[in-house]
Scaffold this motif. Structure first.
Motif, PDB file in Angstrom:
ATOM      1  N   ALA A  17       0.900  -1.334  -0.104  1.00  0.00           N
ATOM      2  CA  ALA A  17      -0.049   0.152   0.077  1.00  0.00           C
ATOM      3  C   ALA A  17       0.785   1.379  -0.047  1.00  0.00           C
ATOM      4  O   ALA A  17       0.730   2.218  -0.641  1.00  0.00           O
ATOM      5  N   GLY A  18       1.990   1.343   0.713  1.00  0.00           N
ATOM      6  CA  GLY A  18       2.717   2.568   0.954  1.00  0.00           C
ATOM      7  C   GLY A  18       3.400   2.771  -0.482  1.00  0.00           C
ATOM      8  O   GLY A  18       3.564   3.810  -0.984  1.00  0.00           O
ATOM      9  N   THR A  19       3.631   1.507  -1.224  1.00  0.00           N
ATOM     10  CA  THR A  19       4.570   1.800  -2.646  1.00  0.00           C
ATOM     11  C   THR A  19       3.577   2.350  -3.415  1.00  0.00           C
ATOM     12  O   THR A  19       3.631   3.361  -4.487  1.00  0.00           O
ATOM     13  N   ALA A  20       2.348   1.813  -3.310  1.00  0.00           N
ATOM     14  CA  ALA A  20       0.994   2.344  -4.449  1.00  0.00           C
ATOM     15  C   ALA A  20       0.620   3.760  -4.084  1.00  0.00           C
ATOM     16  O   ALA A  20       0.511   4.645  -4.928  1.00  0.00           O
ATOM     17  N   ALA A  25       0.995   9.454  -6.014  1.00  0.00           N
ATOM     18  CA  ALA A  25       1.245  10.756  -5.825  1.00  0.00           C
ATOM     19  C   ALA A  25       1.575  11.610  -6.949  1.00  0.00           C
ATOM     20  O   ALA A  25       1.644  12.898  -6.727  1.00  0.00           O
ATOM     21  N   VAL A  26       2.017  11.132  -7.933  1.00  0.00           N
ATOM     22  CA  VAL A  26       2.193  11.697  -9.294  1.00  0.00           C
ATOM     23  C   VAL A  26       1.140  12.071  -9.941  1.00  0.00           C
ATOM     24  O   VAL A  26       1.197  13.016 -10.837  1.00  0.00           O
ATOM     25  N   LEU A  55       7.504  15.307  -5.455  1.00  0.00           N
ATOM     26  CA  LEU A  55       7.879  13.892  -6.310  1.00  0.00           C
ATOM     27  C   LEU A  55       9.108  13.588  -6.038  1.00  0.00           C
ATOM     28  O   LEU A  55       9.684  12.482  -5.756  1.00  0.00           O
ATOM     29  N   GLY A  56      10.082  14.403  -5.488  1.00  0.00           N
ATOM     30  CA  GLY A  56      11.610  14.282  -4.971  1.00  0.00           C
ATOM     31  C   GLY A  56      11.584  13.524  -3.700  1.00  0.00           C
ATOM     32  O   GLY A  56      12.103  12.557  -3.494  1.00  0.00           O
ATOM     33  N   GLY A  57      10.716  13.766  -2.851  1.00  0.00           N
ATOM     34  CA  GLY A  57      10.405  12.960  -1.363  1.00  0.00           C
ATOM     35  C   GLY A  57       9.724  11.907  -1.478  1.00  0.00           C
ATOM     36  O   GLY A  57      10.446  10.929  -1.018  1.00  0.00           O
ATOM     37  N   ALA A  58       8.881  11.569  -2.585  1.00  0.00           N
ATOM     38  CA  ALA A  58       8.480  10.236  -2.689  1.00  0.00           C
ATOM     39  C   ALA A  58       9.274   9.595  -3.222  1.00  0.00           C
ATOM     40  O   ALA A  58       9.573   8.514  -2.880  1.00  0.00           O
ATOM     41  N   ALA A  59      10.198   9.888  -4.338  1.00  0.00           N
ATOM     42  CA  ALA A  59      11.096   9.185  -5.016  1.00  0.00           C
ATOM     43  C   ALA A  59      12.303   8.771  -3.850  1.00  0.00           C
ATOM     44  O   ALA A  59      12.643   7.649  -3.774  1.00  0.00           O
ATOM     45  N   LEU A  60      12.739   9.750  -3.037  1.00  0.00           N
ATOM     46  CA  LEU A  60      13.741   9.359  -1.933  1.00  0.00           C
ATOM     47  C   LEU A  60      12.995   8.373  -1.212  1.00  0.00           C
ATOM     48  O   LEU A  60      13.729   7.416  -0.611  1.00  0.00           O
TER      49      LEU A  60
END
Length: 126
Positions: A17-20, A25-26, A55-60
């Motif tokens: 779920a966290g990954t999804a 988020a994009v 997006l940077g935070g999500a990618a990190l």
């Protein structure tokens, strides 16, 4: 709506779920990009900076877990995000003619009609 629900629900069966949620988020960034390219809307510097930070935070966070494999389910969740962004982009012109409630109702009815041929799978006892 139908594509978003089908893709997201299938993807979330196979993706944590966290990954999804990080993938989904994009949606605002894709919606803004579509509106800029096709509707001629202007992006402000604040919107660009906010999208980049989010997006940077999500990618990190996504890479910090160590497992960065891209699976078919992750691609399905990304396709769901693109479908949702497409929905946001497509309804924007309709809001000039109809109220938000009307647009939402028509979208839900159309989504329901498109999903009627696919009955739910029988549940299996655990």
């Amino acid at each position: 709506m139908s594509a978003y629900q089908l893709l997201l629900n299938w993807g979330e069966i196979h993706v944590p779920a966290g990954t999804a949620s990080l993938i989904v988020a994009v949606v605002p960034a894709i919606s803004a990009l579509l509106a800029t390219v096709f509707l001629g809307e202007r992006l402000t510097l604040a919107a660009v900076a906010g999208s980049a930070v989010a997006l940077g935070g999500a990618a990190l966070i996504a890479v910090a877990g160590g497992d960065t494999r891209c699976t078919a389910a992750a691609w399905a969740v990304l396709a769901a995000a693109v479908a949702q962004a497409g929905y946001h982009f497509a309804v924007k012109p309709l809001l000039r003619r109809y109220t938000g409630l009307e647009v939402a109702c028509y979208a839900m009815w159309a989504g329901t009609a498109l999903l009627l041929p696919s009955p739910p799978a029988p549940s299996t006892p655990r």
